[in-house]
Design an enzyme around this catalytic site. Structure first.
Site, mmCIF file in Angstrom:
data_model
loop_
_atom_site.group_PDB
_atom_site.id
_atom_site.type_symbol
_atom_site.label_atom_id
_atom_site.label_comp_id
_atom_site.label_asym_id
_atom_site.label_seq_id
_atom_site.Cartn_x
_atom_site.Cartn_y
_atom_site.Cartn_z
ATOM 1 N N ALA A 136 42.173 47.410 38.482
ATOM 2 C CA ALA A 136 43.277 47.107 37.560
ATOM 3 C C ALA A 136 44.575 47.757 38.037
ATOM 4 C CB ALA A 136 42.926 47.583 36.157
ATOM 5 N N GLU A 168 46.456 57.949 42.343
ATOM 6 C CA GLU A 168 45.061 57.623 42.650
ATOM 7 C C GLU A 168 44.365 58.868 43.211
ATOM 8 O OE1 GLU A 168 42.646 55.301 42.400
ATOM 9 O OE2 GLU A 168 41.420 56.649 43.630
ATOM 10 N N ALA A 169 43.222 59.197 42.627
ATOM 11 C CA ALA A 169 42.504 60.401 43.047
ATOM 12 C C ALA A 169 41.895 60.265 44.441
ATOM 13 C CB ALA A 169 41.403 60.721 42.033
ATOM 14 N N HIS A 182 28.314 48.012 36.173
ATOM 15 C CA HIS A 182 29.293 47.261 35.389
ATOM 16 C C HIS A 182 29.648 48.022 34.107
ATOM 17 C CE1 HIS A 182 27.422 43.446 37.364
ATOM 18 N NE2 HIS A 182 28.269 44.049 38.171
HETATM 19 C C1 LIG Z 1 28.890 49.676 43.720
HETATM 20 C C2 LIG Z 1 29.558 48.662 42.821
HETATM 21 C C3 LIG Z 1 29.250 47.318 42.987
HETATM 22 C C4 LIG Z 1 29.855 46.374 42.156
HETATM 23 N N1 LIG Z 1 29.676 45.038 42.431
HETATM 24 C C5 LIG Z 1 30.434 44.132 41.782
HETATM 25 C C6 LIG Z 1 30.466 42.770 42.200
HETATM 26 O O1 LIG Z 1 29.831 42.368 43.182
HETATM 27 N N2 LIG Z 1 31.259 41.923 41.505
HETATM 28 C C7 LIG Z 1 31.991 42.321 40.429
HETATM 29 O O2 LIG Z 1 32.641 41.481 39.810
HETATM 30 N N3 LIG Z 1 31.987 43.599 40.012
HETATM 31 C C8 LIG Z 1 31.267 44.521 40.691
HETATM 32 N N4 LIG Z 1 31.347 45.826 40.345
HETATM 33 C C9 LIG Z 1 32.148 46.202 39.165
HETATM 34 C C10 LIG Z 1 33.657 46.143 39.383
HETATM 35 O O3 LIG Z 1 33.997 46.524 40.687
HETATM 36 C C11 LIG Z 1 34.311 47.051 38.330
HETATM 37 O O4 LIG Z 1 34.052 46.525 37.045
HETATM 38 C C12 LIG Z 1 35.818 47.159 38.508
HETATM 39 O O5 LIG Z 1 36.142 47.643 39.786
HETATM 40 C C13 LIG Z 1 36.405 48.101 37.445
HETATM 41 O O6 LIG Z 1 37.792 48.151 37.613
HETATM 42 P P1 LIG Z 1 38.670 49.288 36.919
HETATM 43 O O7 LIG Z 1 40.074 49.035 37.322
HETATM 44 O O8 LIG Z 1 38.335 49.341 35.481
HETATM 45 O O9 LIG Z 1 38.150 50.662 37.532
HETATM 46 P P2 LIG Z 1 38.099 51.117 39.053
HETATM 47 O O10 LIG Z 1 38.196 49.962 39.966
HETATM 48 O O11 LIG Z 1 36.921 52.009 39.160
HETATM 49 O O12 LIG Z 1 39.436 51.943 39.242
HETATM 50 C C14 LIG Z 1 39.652 53.216 38.695
HETATM 51 C C15 LIG Z 1 40.478 54.008 39.689
HETATM 52 O O13 LIG Z 1 40.921 55.204 39.056
HETATM 53 C C16 LIG Z 1 40.750 56.286 39.943
HETATM 54 N N5 LIG Z 1 40.609 57.505 39.146
HETATM 55 C C17 LIG Z 1 39.557 57.895 38.385
HETATM 56 N N6 LIG Z 1 39.805 59.092 37.824
HETATM 57 C C18 LIG Z 1 41.040 59.452 38.218
HETATM 58 C C19 LIG Z 1 41.854 60.582 37.969
HETATM 59 N N7 LIG Z 1 41.446 61.574 37.181
HETATM 60 N N8 LIG Z 1 43.082 60.640 38.559
HETATM 61 C C20 LIG Z 1 43.522 59.632 39.361
HETATM 62 N N9 LIG Z 1 42.784 58.539 39.633
HETATM 63 C C21 LIG Z 1 41.567 58.449 39.066
HETATM 64 C C22 LIG Z 1 39.495 55.935 40.723
HETATM 65 O O14 LIG Z 1 39.410 56.660 41.926
HETATM 66 C C23 LIG Z 1 39.652 54.433 40.898
HETATM 67 O O15 LIG Z 1 40.341 54.108 42.085
HETATM 68 C C24 LIG Z 1 30.748 46.794 41.133
HETATM 69 C C25 LIG Z 1 31.030 48.146 40.968
HETATM 70 C C26 LIG Z 1 30.474 49.074 41.806
HETATM 71 C C27 LIG Z 1 30.833 50.528 41.632
#
Ligand SMILES: Cc1cc2nc3c(=O)[nH]c(=O)nc-3n(C[C@H](O)[C@H](O)[C@H](O)COP(=O)(O)OP(=O)(O)OC[C@H]3O[C@@H](n4cnc5c(N)ncnc54)[C@H](O)[C@@H]3O)c2cc1C
Length: 560
Positions: A16, A36-37, A482
């Protein structure tokens, strides 16, 4: 506070966060900071799809959970990307929007504006799908969506076997219709992973009004007089504070966003007070409502070479040359090759209940009979290939009843969260998984597939009855990576964010990531998070929703 000030401070440069970085900084008048951490996403193992198997642990938070009583006390390490692109840089690349009915369900639960007709324009805006011509698919967006470059013969046999079992072939499960058996769609471009860091952040990074700080660990949001005015973070060993003149946007993912809120005094008042954290806003549901897809894996030995045995030194050279010349072959592959979305035979309408993911490759799994609590087989960093030709089919319960929770251990940001969740703690979820395993066996016994099957490898013929399958699943089920729902969006006062993704009872603060899902969607979660961030950016900027006419009729058709 020091002098540094931005209009928008985005916490987390993950799936996101990268979308938000691009959209919020498109207007050069807005100064945007992303914290970003994790590190930059320069490793080739991130970008070459097969590199997933070699990804270093440093790109993964590996949040350690409490023992899961529903699985004999198994202790999991929940994966989450710790790198620019977040999950989209380390995930399995499957691109699945979900069932249109999922979003209509969100709207019906009080999330006004989140029905399929209103979210479809954002899926369209995000995407460039490699097969144009369908009004349900985007063609001009930053996020490229592609099919596998090279189809394994057994993938076609699985599709054929599913059709023999009565499931329709679906040429595009991200179009008007979600159910049926289909070839996988991936977040890839030209045979390379297309994370949101590549798709959205990279083209925006040259903008002078956008700053991206990596290895910047956010500890808490600074709230003054009920308004979020900045963020405290640690970078290169120094504690810093930055001011947000318009808004702080939390996009740290479903496991970290609630942690940061609670450390900032936004969460269940009794829990925070018990840890000596001053309460800024009492929010009983911060960290609650944690949802995950229960999964299991079955495997069959087959008489056709599969990708897991095509790995010797000469194969590596061959695949390397093919990849270098054509960006195709096993190096461009992803774990999932065919998907099947199905309603339970005991249900007649609504979104699909099960997802099956077929892979023409097989992993080793830990000693199931020994009740080993090691989750290595399902740990993205520790996958070990099986040494005989075999295929895997993964079963997923799309709408589980089970809920978990995240709480703090202390007010120290360096402390681990307490992560409590039972994969099959609810009888209905376990029964559903058993039903899905039985359905898988029927597909694998259909003539087209059966002629290639040598024997059932996992769980094997010894697991015959439903009771035996339940016991097997108590050792062998796991999560789908997920995690969602820990800062639930809703129309009710108890929800953490309102339908504009504003944190209730705190001004100038939104959560825009997987935390806000009220309920899980019918599939993998990355594509819905991209949509949420696209829509979230418009909400932050106060922009009118794009298009309506086509979207309205699309929603009507899909849900009618
Ligand atoms: C191993 C794995 C396989 C997956 N496979 C699939 C797939 O094939 N298809 C699919 O649709 N979905 C898949 N998913 C799920 C999907 O990738 C996630 O739902 C999605 O990435 C979530 O997005 P987000 O932006 O909510 O969080 P994230 O993408 O996790 O982003 C959060 C960010 O915040 C950063 N952060 C956290 N804490 C802090 C802090 N204190 N300070 C600064 N930065 C911080 C993190 O480092 C990270 O970069 C998978 C997930 C994983 C982990």
């Amino acid at each position: 506070m020091n002098d540094e000030a931005f209009d928008y401070v985005v916490v987390g440069g993950g799936t996101a966060g990268c979308v938000l970085a691009n959209r919020l900084s498109a207007d050069r008048a807005h100064r945007v900071l992303v914290l970003e951490a994790g590190p930059n996403d320069t490793s080739p193992y991130i970008h070459v799809p097969a590199g997933l198997m070699r990804l270093q642990k440093k790109y993964n938070w590996r949040y350690e959970a409490e023992p899961d009583a529903s699985r004999h006390g198994a202790v999991d390490h929940w994966a989450a990307g710790k790198v620019l692109g977040g999950g989209s840089s380390i995930n399995g690349m499957l691109w699945v929007r979900g069932d249109p009915g999922d979003f209509d369900g969100w709207a019906a639960s009080g999330c006004e504006g989140w029905d399929y007709a209103r979210v479809l324009p954002y899926f369209l805006r995000a995407e460039t799908y490699e097969r144009p011509g369908d009004p349900y698919r985007g063609t001009g967006g930053p996020q490229h969506v592609s099919h596998l470059r090279g189809i394994h013969p057994l993938t076609e046999e699985f599709v054929g076997a599913a059709m023999e079992e009565g499931y329709p072939y679906n040429p595009d499960y991200n179009s008007a219709r979600h159910d049926g058996v289909a070839h996988a769609q991936l977040s890839q471009r030209g045979g390379l992973r297309h994370s949101t860091a590549t798709a959205y952040l990279l083209p925006a990074r040259r903008r002078s009004n956008l700053r991206v700080a990596t290895r910047a660990h956010v500890e808490r949001i600074v709230v003054e007089h009920g308004r979020a005015v900045g963020v405290d973070y640690v970078m290169r060993g120094r504690r810093r504070r930055v001011r947000a003149e318009r808004e702080v946007v939390l996009a740290a993912g479903a496991l970290a966003s609630p942690k940061i809120l609670m450390l900032s005094g936004i969460g269940p008042a009794d829990h925070l007070a018990g840890l000596g954290i001053s309460v800024v806003a009492d929010h009983a549901e911060v960290g609650r409502n944690l949802q995950e897809h229960p999964h299991s894996m079955m495997s069959w030995h087959v008489d056709v070479p599969t990708l897991n045995v095509d790995v010797g030194p000469s194969a590596v050279v061959r695949h390397g040359v093919e990849y270098a010349l054509h960006r195709s072959g096993p190096a461009a592959s992803a774990p999932g090759h065919a998907l099947l979305f199905v309603r339970s035979p005991t249900m007649s309408s609504g979104p699909c209940d099960y997802q099956f993911t077929f892979s023409p490759l097989a992993f080793k799994i830990p000693d199931l009979a020994g009740g080993d609590s090691d989750d290595a087989a399902h740990d993205v960093n520790e996958v070990v290939l099986h040494d005989r030709p075999a295929v895997n089919v993964i079963q997923c319960v799309l709408h589980p009843e089970g809920r978990g929770a995240i709480t703090l251990r202390s007010g120290d940001p360096a402390d681990r969260i307490r992560l409590e969740h039972e994969v099959i703690g609810r009888q209905r979820d376990l029964d559903r998984l058993v039903e899905a395993c039985n359905m898988t066996r029927r597909i694998m016994a259909a003539p087209t597939m059966a002629r290639h099957v040598i024997d059932e490898r996992i769980p094997g013929p010894i697991v015959e009855s439903d009771d035996a399958m339940r016991e097997f699943l108590r050792f062998a089920s796991w999560r789908g990576e997920h995690a969602v729902g820990t800062c639930r969006m809703g129309g009710d006062d108890r929800s953490v964010v309102d339908p504009s993704l504003r944190v209730r009872r705190v001004d100038g603060l939104r959560v825009i990531d997987a935390s806000i899902f009220p309920t899980l969607t019918s599939g993998n979660t990355n594509a819905p998070v991209v949509m949420i961030a696209e829509k979230g950016a418009d909400l932050v900027l106060g922009r009118a929703e794009p298009i309506a006419a086509f979207a309205r009729s699309a929603g009507d058709e899909s849900t009618g």
